[in-house]
Write an enzyme that holds these catalytic residues in place. Sequence first.
Site, PDB file in Angstrom:
ATOM      1  N   GLY A  11       0.785  -1.233   0.000  1.00  0.00           N
ATOM      2  CA  GLY A  11       0.000   0.000   0.000  1.00  0.00           C
ATOM      3  C   GLY A  11       0.814   1.277   0.000  1.00  0.00           C
ATOM      4  N   LEU A  88      -2.286  -7.108  -8.242  1.00  0.00           N
ATOM      5  CA  LEU A  88      -1.743  -8.269  -8.931  1.00  0.00           C
ATOM      6  C   LEU A  88      -2.792  -9.177  -9.554  1.00  0.00           C
ATOM      7  CD1 LEU A  88       1.088  -9.256  -6.412  1.00  0.00           C
ATOM      8  CD2 LEU A  88       1.186  -7.706  -8.375  1.00  0.00           C
ATOM      9  N   ASN A 103      -1.600   2.692 -14.251  1.00  0.00           N
ATOM     10  CA  ASN A 103      -0.748   1.776 -13.500  1.00  0.00           C
ATOM     11  C   ASN A 103       0.653   2.362 -13.420  1.00  0.00           C
ATOM     12  OD1 ASN A 103      -0.042  -0.780 -12.221  1.00  0.00           O
ATOM     13  ND2 ASN A 103       1.062  -1.260 -14.108  1.00  0.00           N
ATOM     14  N   HIS A 105       4.510   0.964 -13.113  1.00  0.00           N
ATOM     15  CA  HIS A 105       5.294  -0.265 -13.247  1.00  0.00           C
ATOM     16  C   HIS A 105       6.766   0.041 -12.970  1.00  0.00           C
ATOM     17  CE1 HIS A 105       6.104  -4.335 -14.689  1.00  0.00           C
ATOM     18  NE2 HIS A 105       7.174  -3.822 -15.281  1.00  0.00           N
ATOM     19  N   ASP A 146       0.695  -4.495 -19.205  1.00  0.00           N
ATOM     20  CA  ASP A 146       1.770  -3.502 -19.339  1.00  0.00           C
ATOM     21  C   ASP A 146       1.953  -2.982 -20.764  1.00  0.00           C
ATOM     22  OD1 ASP A 146       2.306  -3.846 -16.612  1.00  0.00           O
ATOM     23  OD2 ASP A 146       3.751  -5.444 -16.992  1.00  0.00           O
ATOM     24  N   GLU A 175       8.996   6.656  -8.490  1.00  0.00           N
ATOM     25  CA  GLU A 175       7.553   6.429  -8.604  1.00  0.00           C
ATOM     26  C   GLU A 175       6.766   7.446  -7.779  1.00  0.00           C
ATOM     27  OE1 GLU A 175       6.353   2.445  -7.679  1.00  0.00           O
ATOM     28  OE2 GLU A 175       8.028   1.556  -8.762  1.00  0.00           O
TER      29      GLU A 175
END
Length: 209
Positions: A11, A88, A103, A105, A146, A175
């Site tokens: 999280g 996931l 998303n 990645h 992806d 990120e």
Amino acid sequence: MRLACLISGGGRTVLNLQEKIAAGALNAEIVSVLASRDCAGVGRCEAAGLSVEVVSPRRFPSEIAFGEAIWGRIEQRGADLTVLAGFLSRLPIPERWELRVMNIHPSLLPAFGGAGMYGDRVHRAALARGVTVSGCTVHFVTEEYDAGPIVSQSIVPVEPDDDADALAARVFAAECDALPAAVREWAGGRLEVTGNRVRIVRRPLEEDG
């Protein structure tokens, strides 16, 4: 802007978004956190005051039924944008949610992406390949793993003595800036998507500062 976040792990990505919101750096509200399992992120997000529900795919007879349950909950909370924050489970994307699901990645896609490539698996693969740079990618989510349109990429160096943990920490730091920035661009209507290409469109006043 109302955000829904989907998690399966720690999280931390959701907590980073919440910290940006609290600091005034992101004009948004996290209206729902859905977890695919009883993971560490459930307790962490609840402790941060967020609404969290565990919706396990094992409770549903099919992937389609699981998707309907997820999107039903998200839409009930009136979310504008959904963020996969370490989620996931396979999730069908309805047409009405096209270009409304992002998303993050932990690699420079298309390198080290695809089914089964997540978390430390990505970083170990990058190190095994001997790359000198890695990074993260924010992209729109499609039915193919992806492979959706890339919104942004951030590059980080790979140091000679890196292990998976050290590289993961450096990528996660990138990120923490890349995802909120992409969400801001989406909220401002500045992401122009043509096919699989995304262009950030600035208005004249924004270009002037």
